[in-house]
Design an enzyme around this catalytic site. Structure first.
Site, short mmCIF file in Angstrom:
data_model
loop_
_atom_site.label_atom_id
_atom_site.label_comp_id
_atom_site.label_asym_id
_atom_site.label_seq_id
_atom_site.Cartn_x
_atom_site.Cartn_y
_atom_site.Cartn_z
N ASP A 141 0.87 -1.16 0.00
CA ASP A 141 0.00 0.00 0.00
C ASP A 141 0.92 1.23 0.00
O ASP A 141 2.11 1.11 0.27
CB ASP A 141 -0.89 -0.03 1.25
N ASP B 68 -0.15 4.96 1.14
CA ASP B 68 -0.38 5.89 2.24
C ASP B 68 -0.30 5.18 3.58
O ASP B 68 -1.01 4.20 3.83
CB ASP B 68 -1.74 6.57 2.09
#
Length: 217
Positions: A10, A12
């Protein structure tokens, strides 16, 4: 773990320290309109995509919440922060990416962020060339915890889901990895590990350097 061929990240809260900035911006926007954003509400929508965020905020704060106008203001503020280079990379991010590259793992980025923003952040961090595949919010219909984004990333890498690790900070992301039948590794950010996360992840870590050391072993 010996059969792992790819690692999916991922963005963020994992590669970039964006979630704290997001929370700060949302808090200021909500204050401006007379509402109170809490960490708990924000954590509940992390990684879930714009449509789900809007639905949750309307459910929590009421249908009169001017969320579209608020979202536009949040986006403008975030762009300013990114353009100023004020989004740091997470502790250990470059180290784990270099380690994986040097040891022959395929690497993908699977983020709910829109392409324009992810390109700005990857350019800022000078790490776009590290990834063998990138899937973003523009490329999927269903947001996490639906596994679509991770399954698309694995397909781009030509790696079976069961041979993939996913590194995620959000509950939605960890559930998406589980739903994709991948090995989910949780890294703490705004969301510390709890019973729900431990139910769906393989293991939880304090930072990316801990994950790097775990993979080395």
């Amino acid at each position: 773990m010996n059969e792992i061929k790819a690692v999916l990240f991922d963005m963020d809260g994992v590669i970039f320290d964006t979630e704290r900035i997001y929370l700060d911006i949302w808090t200021k926007v909500f204050d401006k309109y007379g509402y109170k954003m809490t960490k708990e509400v924000y954590v509940s929508v992390m990684g879930r995509g714009r449509k789900n965020v809007i639905k949750t905020f309307l459910d929590v704060y009421g249908q009169d919440l001017p969320i579209i106008r608020m979202y536009d203001e949040k986006d403008d503020s975030l762009v300013q922060v990114i353009d100023k280079g004020e989004v740091p990379m997470k502790f250990g991010a470059k180290e784990i990416l270099n380690f994986l590259k040097e040891n022959g793992y395929k690497i993908a980025l699977a983020t709910s962020a829109k392409r324009d923003r992810l390109n700005k952040q990857l350019k800022m961090g000078d790490i776009k060339k590290v990834f063998d595949a990138i899937v973003c919010g523009d490329d999927v219909i269903n947001a996490k915890p639906d596994p679509e984004i991770f399954l698309k990333a694995a397909k781009k890498l030509s790696v079976n889901p069961e041979n993939c690790i996913v590194i995620e900070d959000s509950p939605a992301g960890i559930k998406a990895a589980y739903n994709a039948k991948m090995i989910g590794l949780h890294v703490e950010d705004l969301k510390k590990s709890d019973e729900e996360i431990m139910k769906y992840c393989h293991k939880s870590f304090k930072n990316l350097l801990e994950i790097k050391e775990y993979l080395k072993r």
